[in-house]
Design a protein around this motif. Structure first.
Motif, PDB file in Angstrom:
ATOM      1  N   UNK A  10       0.822  -1.217   0.000  1.00  0.00           N
ATOM      2  CA  UNK A  10       0.000   0.000   0.000  1.00  0.00           C
ATOM      3  C   UNK A  10       0.850   1.259   0.000  1.00  0.00           C
ATOM      4  N   UNK A  11       2.132   1.092   0.300  1.00  0.00           N
ATOM      5  CA  UNK A  11       3.032   2.234   0.305  1.00  0.00           C
ATOM      6  C   UNK A  11       4.466   1.718   0.330  1.00  0.00           C
ATOM      7  N   UNK A  16       9.196  -1.383   3.285  1.00  0.00           N
ATOM      8  CA  UNK A  16      10.437  -1.051   3.971  1.00  0.00           C
ATOM      9  C   UNK A  16      10.390  -1.451   5.437  1.00  0.00           C
ATOM     10  N   UNK A  17       9.247  -1.295   6.093  1.00  0.00           N
ATOM     11  CA  UNK A  17       9.114  -1.748   7.482  1.00  0.00           C
ATOM     12  C   UNK A  17       9.295  -3.259   7.571  1.00  0.00           C
ATOM     13  N   UNK A  18       8.688  -3.965   6.628  1.00  0.00           N
ATOM     14  CA  UNK A  18       8.791  -5.419   6.640  1.00  0.00           C
ATOM     15  C   UNK A  18      10.236  -5.843   6.394  1.00  0.00           C
ATOM     16  N   UNK A  19      10.894  -5.209   5.440  1.00  0.00           N
ATOM     17  CA  UNK A  19      12.268  -5.582   5.097  1.00  0.00           C
ATOM     18  C   UNK A  19      13.230  -5.288   6.240  1.00  0.00           C
ATOM     19  N   UNK A 173       6.744  -5.791  -4.395  1.00  0.00           N
ATOM     20  CA  UNK A 173       6.391  -6.273  -3.061  1.00  0.00           C
ATOM     21  C   UNK A 173       4.985  -6.855  -3.075  1.00  0.00           C
ATOM     22  N   UNK A 174       4.840  -8.002  -2.436  1.00  0.00           N
ATOM     23  CA  UNK A 174       3.559  -8.708  -2.428  1.00  0.00           C
ATOM     24  C   UNK A 174       3.237  -9.185  -1.018  1.00  0.00           C
TER      25      UNK A 174
END
Length: 215
Positions: A10-11, A16-19, A173-174
């Motif tokens: 969604x953004x 980036x937070x997940x990574x 990203x998925x």
């Protein structure tokens, strides 16, 4: 990688937070003519503020690694990271009113693919700086000496490695967590993951819950 609209990030901040919490992936390098791609598992440190629009990742590999000729020939690579995955049995996905045994099984997961331009780092001082970035990311404070050229304990090891700066030039990203399914189905998947408790189920459930809360 196919990404349906309901699975897309969604953004930029979301992936980036997940990574930031996932720092082990597979580096895919185009093979030399007539050879298949090289796929190298590796730890990496990602910095969204370094490099260009999408940030930069750094890694290092042993000098004898066979992928170097291919990377020198073509620096366009993909760093692929997949995690928070789980298998979803067909009955969990059954639509309201439909026979449970007719439903289709699937997988849920998060995948981030960084398309990068790789820059090989051979200068000893630059390699030391790159390694210190990685050490700063992975090691608890105070548990590792600084890497410095010609100094113990790591200086003599620098000749045995090559560094890699991965300049991120594109991202796919998925977040595949059945976001397009009715609430009843999503609730059933969540309950199934919570009750089964298999390896990976808790992380997959957390990913699904976060996506629903942030929708």
């Amino acid at each position: 990688m196919l990404i349906h609209p309901w699975d897309a990030a969604r953004s930029t901040a979301e992936w980036q937070r997940w990574l930031a919490a996932h720092d082990f992936g597979q580096l895919a390098v185009n093979g030399l003519p007539g050879e298949p791609p090289f796929v190298q598992p590796t730890h990496f440190a990602y910095d969204p503020s370094a490099g260009g629009e999408f940030g930069e990742a750094v890694a290092h590999l042993a000098r004898p690694n066979p992928l170097w000729p291919a990377l020198d020939a073509d620096p366009h690579v993909v760093l692929s990271v997949v995690d928070d995955y789980a298998y979803v049995p067909g009955p969990w996905q059954a639509l309201p009113g439909a026979p449970a045994e007719h439903a289709t099984p699937t997988s849920v997961y998060t995948a981030v693919q960084l398309r990068c331009t790789a820059h090989v780092v051979d200068d000893p001082e630059e390699k030391a700086a790159l390694l210190n970035r990685q050490v700063g990311h992975f090691q608890p404070p105070g548990l590792s000496a600084t890497v410095a050229v010609g100094e113990v304990p790591y200086g003599r090891m620098l000749a045995g490695i090559r560094g890699i700066r991965l300049e991120v030039i594109g991202v796919r990203a998925k977040f595949k967590y059945a976001g397009h399914k009715p609430d009843e189905v999503q609730d059933r998947i969540a309950s199934g993951l919570a009750e089964r408790g298999a390896p990976g189920d808790a992380a997959a459930l957390a990913g699904q819950r976060r996506r629903r809360q942030e929708a």
